[in-house]
Design a protein around this motif. Structure first.
Motif, short mmCIF file in Angstrom:
data_model
loop_
_atom_site.label_atom_id
_atom_site.label_comp_id
_atom_site.label_asym_id
_atom_site.label_seq_id
_atom_site.Cartn_x
_atom_site.Cartn_y
_atom_site.Cartn_z
N UNK A 119 0.80 -1.21 0.00
CA UNK A 119 0.00 0.00 0.00
C UNK A 119 0.84 1.27 0.00
N UNK A 120 0.15 2.39 0.08
CA UNK A 120 0.80 3.69 0.04
C UNK A 120 0.34 4.55 1.20
N UNK A 121 1.20 5.49 1.53
CA UNK A 121 0.91 6.44 2.60
C UNK A 121 1.71 7.70 2.32
N UNK A 122 1.13 8.84 2.59
CA UNK A 122 1.84 10.10 2.41
C UNK A 122 1.95 10.81 3.75
N UNK A 123 3.15 11.12 4.14
CA UNK A 123 3.39 11.85 5.39
C UNK A 123 3.47 13.35 5.10
N UNK A 124 3.36 14.10 6.17
CA UNK A 124 3.44 15.55 6.04
C UNK A 124 4.33 16.11 7.14
N UNK A 125 5.12 17.10 6.78
CA UNK A 125 5.91 17.84 7.75
C UNK A 125 5.60 19.31 7.53
N UNK A 126 4.81 19.87 8.42
CA UNK A 126 4.42 21.28 8.30
C UNK A 126 5.30 22.14 9.19
N UNK A 127 5.78 23.23 8.65
CA UNK A 127 6.67 24.11 9.39
C UNK A 127 5.96 25.40 9.77
N UNK A 128 6.34 25.92 10.92
CA UNK A 128 5.87 27.23 11.36
C UNK A 128 7.06 27.98 11.94
N UNK A 129 7.02 29.29 11.81
CA UNK A 129 8.12 30.09 12.33
C UNK A 129 9.28 30.23 11.37
N UNK A 130 9.13 29.70 10.18
CA UNK A 130 10.19 29.77 9.18
C UNK A 130 9.74 29.10 7.91
N UNK A 131 10.37 29.43 6.80
CA UNK A 131 9.98 28.86 5.51
C UNK A 131 10.79 27.62 5.20
N UNK A 132 10.10 26.57 4.73
CA UNK A 132 10.80 25.34 4.34
C UNK A 132 11.71 25.59 3.14
N UNK A 133 11.48 26.67 2.41
CA UNK A 133 12.32 26.98 1.26
C UNK A 133 13.71 27.44 1.66
N UNK A 134 13.89 27.75 2.91
CA UNK A 134 15.20 28.19 3.39
C UNK A 134 16.03 27.05 3.96
N UNK A 135 15.46 25.86 4.00
CA UNK A 135 16.13 24.72 4.61
C UNK A 135 16.11 23.52 3.66
N UNK A 136 17.03 22.63 3.90
CA UNK A 136 16.89 21.29 3.36
C UNK A 136 16.09 20.50 4.39
N UNK A 137 15.06 19.85 3.91
CA UNK A 137 14.15 19.13 4.79
C UNK A 137 14.38 17.64 4.62
N UNK A 138 14.70 16.99 5.72
CA UNK A 138 15.00 15.57 5.65
C UNK A 138 14.01 14.74 6.45
N UNK A 139 13.89 13.50 6.04
CA UNK A 139 13.09 12.53 6.76
C UNK A 139 14.00 11.38 7.19
N UNK A 140 13.86 10.99 8.43
CA UNK A 140 14.57 9.86 8.99
C UNK A 140 13.54 8.93 9.61
N UNK A 141 13.95 7.71 9.88
CA UNK A 141 13.04 6.77 10.54
C UNK A 141 13.82 5.92 11.54
N UNK A 142 13.10 5.48 12.53
CA UNK A 142 13.71 4.62 13.55
C UNK A 142 12.78 3.46 13.85
#
Length: 123
Positions: free
Chosen positions: A15-38
């Protein structure tokens, strides 16, 4: 910057799933956004990243199955996870970094982290 991860849940293998990472207090365009898992009993590992300039990077484990994108209007980053396997079961975390792109797979270089969202893939 505060990061809010969401979208985890229980899904069957294949199956499929889509996660979301919403930012506040700053723009995601100014950062590299990474996903990790444990996964239980394992170290946190890199999954995917979306660079401030639009670059993308994937771990070999998820390459070809996951697609990461950025929604500038919603100030968020979204990994779409397809063909999920039981081995993808883990808590997924998003992070923001200003490190050089070549180091985005390194967990210790991230400045901001979300709280994690659990993904469980049943066989």
């Amino acid at each position: 910057v505060q990061l809010q991860a969401s979208g985890g849940g229980l899904v069957q293998a294949g199956g499929s799933l889509t996660l979301s990472c919403a930012a506040s207090g700053g723009s995601v365009r100014r950062y590299s956004m990474g996903w990790f898992r444990q996964a239980p009993g394992k170290d946190r590992e890199f999954v995917a990243a979306f660079g401030w300039s639009g670059n993308t990077k994937y771990s070999d484990t998820v390459k070809g199955r996951f697609v990461i994108s950025r929604d500038n209007a919603k100030n968020s980053v979204h990994p779409q996870m397809n063909s999920l396997k039981p081995g993808d079961t883990a808590v997924y975390y998003c992070g923001a970094t200003t490190m050089i792109w070549g180091r985005v797979t390194e967990e210790n270089g991230y400045t901001y982290w979300g709280q994690g969202t659990l993904v469980t893939v049943s066989s």
